[in-house]
Scaffold this motif. Structure first.
Motif, PDB file in Angstrom:
ATOM      1  N   ASN A  13       0.817  -1.218   0.000  1.00 34.62           N
ATOM      2  CA  ASN A  13       0.000   0.000   0.000  1.00 34.62           C
ATOM      3  C   ASN A  13       0.853   1.272   0.000  1.00 34.62           C
ATOM      4  OD1 ASN A  13      -2.339  -1.599   0.085  1.00 34.62           O
ATOM      5  ND2 ASN A  13      -2.308  -1.668   2.321  1.00 34.62           N
ATOM      6  N   GLY A  14       1.912   1.253  -0.810  1.00 31.61           N
ATOM      7  CA  GLY A  14       2.737   2.438  -0.964  1.00 31.61           C
ATOM      8  C   GLY A  14       3.683   2.731   0.181  1.00 31.61           C
ATOM      9  N   LYS A  15       3.864   1.775   1.100  1.00 29.95           N
ATOM     10  CA  LYS A  15       4.760   1.977   2.239  1.00 29.95           C
ATOM     11  C   LYS A  15       5.724   0.800   2.366  1.00 29.95           C
ATOM     12  CE  LYS A  15       0.992   4.223   4.781  1.00 29.95           C
ATOM     13  NZ  LYS A  15       0.117   4.158   5.974  1.00 29.95           N
ATOM     14  N   ILE A  16       6.920   1.081   2.839  1.00 31.99           N
ATOM     15  CA  ILE A  16       7.890   0.023   3.116  1.00 31.99           C
ATOM     16  C   ILE A  16       7.489  -0.694   4.396  1.00 31.99           C
ATOM     17  CG2 ILE A  16      10.298  -0.475   3.684  1.00 31.99           C
ATOM     18  CD1 ILE A  16      11.093   1.974   2.055  1.00 31.99           C
TER      19      ILE A  16
ATOM     20  N   TYR B  23       8.630  -1.885   7.247  1.00 26.79           N
ATOM     21  CA  TYR B  23       9.909  -1.536   7.856  1.00 26.79           C
ATOM     22  C   TYR B  23      10.571  -2.728   8.556  1.00 26.79           C
ATOM     23  CZ  TYR B  23      13.348   1.411  10.231  1.00 26.79           C
ATOM     24  OH  TYR B  23      14.511   1.976  10.677  1.00 26.79           O
ATOM     25  N   LYS B  24       9.813  -3.506   9.316  1.00 26.61           N
ATOM     26  CA  LYS B  24      10.398  -4.627  10.054  1.00 26.61           C
ATOM     27  C   LYS B  24      10.904  -5.701   9.103  1.00 26.61           C
ATOM     28  CE  LYS B  24       7.775  -4.025  14.339  1.00 26.61           C
ATOM     29  NZ  LYS B  24       6.812  -4.646  15.290  1.00 26.61           N
ATOM     30  N   SER B  25      10.142  -5.993   8.059  1.00 27.33           N
ATOM     31  CA  SER B  25      10.571  -6.991   7.069  1.00 27.33           C
ATOM     32  C   SER B  25      11.799  -6.501   6.312  1.00 27.33           C
ATOM     33  CB  SER B  25       9.436  -7.277   6.083  1.00 27.33           C
ATOM     34  OG  SER B  25       8.330  -7.821   6.746  1.00 27.33           O
ATOM     35  N   PHE B  26      11.797  -5.215   5.962  1.00 23.72           N
ATOM     36  CA  PHE B  26      12.926  -4.636   5.229  1.00 23.72           C
ATOM     37  C   PHE B  26      14.209  -4.708   6.044  1.00 23.72           C
ATOM     38  CE2 PHE B  26      15.557  -0.920   4.173  1.00 23.72           C
ATOM     39  CZ  PHE B  26      15.775  -1.152   2.816  1.00 23.72           C
ATOM     40  N   ARG B  27      14.111  -4.439   7.333  1.00 26.44           N
ATOM     41  CA  ARG B  27      15.294  -4.445   8.199  1.00 26.44           C
ATOM     42  C   ARG B  27      15.886  -5.841   8.361  1.00 26.44           C
ATOM     43  NH1 ARG B  27      18.160  -0.158   8.078  1.00 26.44           N
ATOM     44  NH2 ARG B  27      17.511   1.588   9.333  1.00 26.44           N
ATOM     45  N   LYS B  28      15.063  -6.867   8.200  1.00 25.06           N
ATOM     46  CA  LYS B  28      15.546  -8.237   8.346  1.00 25.06           C
ATOM     47  C   LYS B  28      16.355  -8.686   7.130  1.00 25.06           C
ATOM     48  CE  LYS B  28      11.825  -9.800  11.386  1.00 25.06           C
ATOM     49  NZ  LYS B  28      10.644 -10.704  11.522  1.00 25.06           N
ATOM     50  N   GLU B  29      16.155  -8.016   6.001  1.00 22.49           N
ATOM     51  CA  GLU B  29      16.852  -8.395   4.779  1.00 22.49           C
ATOM     52  C   GLU B  29      18.156  -7.602   4.638  1.00 22.49           C
ATOM     53  OE1 GLU B  29      15.752 -10.883   2.859  1.00 22.49           O
ATOM     54  OE2 GLU B  29      14.118 -11.072   4.315  1.00 22.49           O
ATOM     55  N   SER B  30      19.142  -8.224   3.988  1.00 19.94           N
ATOM     56  CA  SER B  30      20.424  -7.536   3.758  1.00 19.94           C
ATOM     57  C   SER B  30      20.299  -6.691   2.489  1.00 19.94           C
ATOM     58  CB  SER B  30      21.555  -8.557   3.610  1.00 19.94           C
ATOM     59  OG  SER B  30      21.245  -9.481   2.585  1.00 19.94           O
ATOM     60  N   LEU B  31      19.446  -5.675   2.578  1.00 19.12           N
ATOM     61  CA  LEU B  31      19.142  -4.835   1.428  1.00 19.12           C
ATOM     62  C   LEU B  31      19.186  -3.377   1.867  1.00 19.12           C
ATOM     63  CD1 LEU B  31      18.179  -5.268  -1.591  1.00 19.12           C
ATOM     64  CD2 LEU B  31      15.874  -4.812  -0.740  1.00 19.12           C
ATOM     65  N   ALA B  32      19.855  -2.556   1.093  1.00 18.06           N
ATOM     66  CA  ALA B  32      19.937  -1.129   1.392  1.00 18.06           C
ATOM     67  C   ALA B  32      18.826  -0.393   0.649  1.00 18.06           C
ATOM     68  CB  ALA B  32      21.297  -0.577   0.971  1.00 18.06           C
ATOM     69  N   TYR B  33      18.505   0.815   1.125  1.00 22.78           N
ATOM     70  CA  TYR B  33      17.496   1.625   0.453  1.00 22.78           C
ATOM     71  C   TYR B  33      17.865   1.861  -1.006  1.00 22.78           C
ATOM     72  CZ  TYR B  33      15.202   2.737   4.908  1.00 22.78           C
ATOM     73  OH  TYR B  33      14.523   2.650   6.084  1.00 22.78           O
TER      74      TYR B  33
ATOM     75  N   GLY C  15       8.263   5.454   4.284  1.00 25.05           N
ATOM     76  CA  GLY C  15       7.259   5.865   3.316  1.00 25.05           C
ATOM     77  C   GLY C  15       5.904   6.177   3.898  1.00 25.05           C
ATOM     78  N   ASP C  16       5.747   6.114   5.217  1.00 28.37           N
ATOM     79  CA  ASP C  16       4.463   6.449   5.826  1.00 28.37           C
ATOM     80  C   ASP C  16       4.144   7.920   5.549  1.00 28.37           C
ATOM     81  OD1 ASP C  16       2.149   6.018   7.361  1.00 28.37           O
ATOM     82  OD2 ASP C  16       3.114   6.858   9.147  1.00 28.37           O
ATOM     83  N   SER C  17       2.932   8.189   5.067  1.00 29.20           N
ATOM     84  CA  SER C  17       2.569   9.546   4.630  1.00 29.20           C
ATOM     85  C   SER C  17       1.588  10.185   5.605  1.00 29.20           C
ATOM     86  CB  SER C  17       1.960   9.508   3.226  1.00 29.20           C
ATOM     87  OG  SER C  17       2.914   9.023   2.294  1.00 29.20           O
ATOM     88  N   LYS C  18       1.797  11.457   5.883  1.00 26.09           N
ATOM     89  CA  LYS C  18       0.964  12.211   6.821  1.00 26.09           C
ATOM     90  C   LYS C  18       0.571  13.542   6.194  1.00 26.09           C
ATOM     91  CE  LYS C  18       1.432   9.278  10.302  1.00 26.09           C
ATOM     92  NZ  LYS C  18       0.288   8.495  10.824  1.00 26.09           N
ATOM     93  N   LEU C  19      -0.637  13.987   6.508  1.00 27.23           N
ATOM     94  CA  LEU C  19      -1.126  15.280   6.045  1.00 27.23           C
ATOM     95  C   LEU C  19      -0.968  16.313   7.150  1.00 27.23           C
ATOM     96  CD1 LEU C  19      -2.729  17.017   3.952  1.00 27.23           C
ATOM     97  CD2 LEU C  19      -4.822  16.198   5.086  1.00 27.23           C
ATOM     98  N   ASP C  20      -0.553  17.508   6.752  1.00 27.18           N
ATOM     99  CA  ASP C  20      -0.474  18.648   7.685  1.00 27.18           C
ATOM    100  C   ASP C  20       0.423  18.389   8.891  1.00 27.18           C
ATOM    101  OD1 ASP C  20      -2.031  20.308   6.181  1.00 27.18           O
ATOM    102  OD2 ASP C  20      -3.887  19.848   7.249  1.00 27.18           O
TER     103      ASP C  20
END
Length: 236
Positions: free
Chosen positions: A122-125, A127-137, A206-211
């Motif tokens: 849904n347009g967001k990383i 985060y916990k799954s991403f951190r477990k992988e040996s992958l950079a941004y 990638g979490d998006s916030k308004l205002d």
């Protein structure tokens, strides 16, 4: 004396072929290399077409094992051909056995091959799954950019496959949501001031916030860097 010592340090014969090895061994190297080269071709042919595509960790281990077994006998005088050929037979037998077991038992398949990991939803990383992988941004964003993605709001979900490839599923143009820009010239310049009525995306998840009125840690990842979210549709 000095010139003789210099010659000993830079012994041309030792440099070219080694100590106590006759030049006739070069003819044997030709034979050894030819045998091992064609043996590698035969083994890769037997392993199937998948072996020449993107490699999994399991397949990479097989290739490294075969490479070591093939390389040493080509030019090491004290490494004979028969033990190397036996190594080939054992490695390819293990390959066939493990391939058979992975097709019969799911636990064996997960252990050997791993499983795909969802990194974007849904347009967001995630985060916990991403951190477990040996992958950079940079690696993640690079693979997305190669598929014409300019911001995460264009991505419904993305999976990191066991081969290291990224499978991406997109939102239709009319459903694209505000998302984190991943173009280098935008991503490297986080905002310093916030404007009312604008949507901002966390630079790290990638979490998006308004205002957003002032700098504050992201509720998901705890980081505190923001970018103006992009709304562009994906152009292919």
């Amino acid at each position: 004396m000095e010139s003789k010592e210099s010659l000993d340090l830079f012994n041309l014969n030792r440099l070219l072929i080694g100590e106590d090895i006759p030049y006739t061994f070069l003819a044997e190297v030709l034979l050894r290399t030819t045998v091992m080269f064609f043996l590698v071709l035969v083994v890769l042919r037997l392993s199937g077409k998948r072996g020449i595509k993107q490699l999994s960790v399991f397949e990479l281990a097989i290739i490294i094992s075969l490479g070591s077994a093939a390389g040493d006998p080509m030019f090491y005088e004290d490494v004979a051909l028969l033990p190397a050929i036996l190594v080939f037979v054992i490695v390819i037998s293990l390959y066939k056995l493990i391939t058979f077991l992975t097709g019969r038992f799911e636990k064996v398949e997960k252990f050997v091959e791993g499983k795909p990991v969802k990194l974007v939803e849904n347009g967001k990383i995630l985060y916990k799954s991403f951190r477990k992988e040996s992958l950079a941004y940079d690696e993640l964003f690079s693979q997305l950019r190669q598929q014409s993605v300019s911001h995460l709001g264009q991505v419904e979900c993305a999976y990191l496959e066991t081969s290291g490839d990224l499978s991406v599923f997109y939102y239709p143009d009319d459903k694209v949501i505000p998302g984190l820009p991943i173009l280098p010239d935008i991503y490297d310049l986080p905002v310093k001031e916030f404007e009312k009525g604008e949507v901002y995306s966390c630079k790290h998840c990638g979490d998006s916030k308004l205002d957003i009125q002032s700098f504050r840690p992201c509720e998901i990842c705890g980081e505190n860097e923001w970018l103006v979210a992009s709304r562009k549709i994906r152009l292919t």
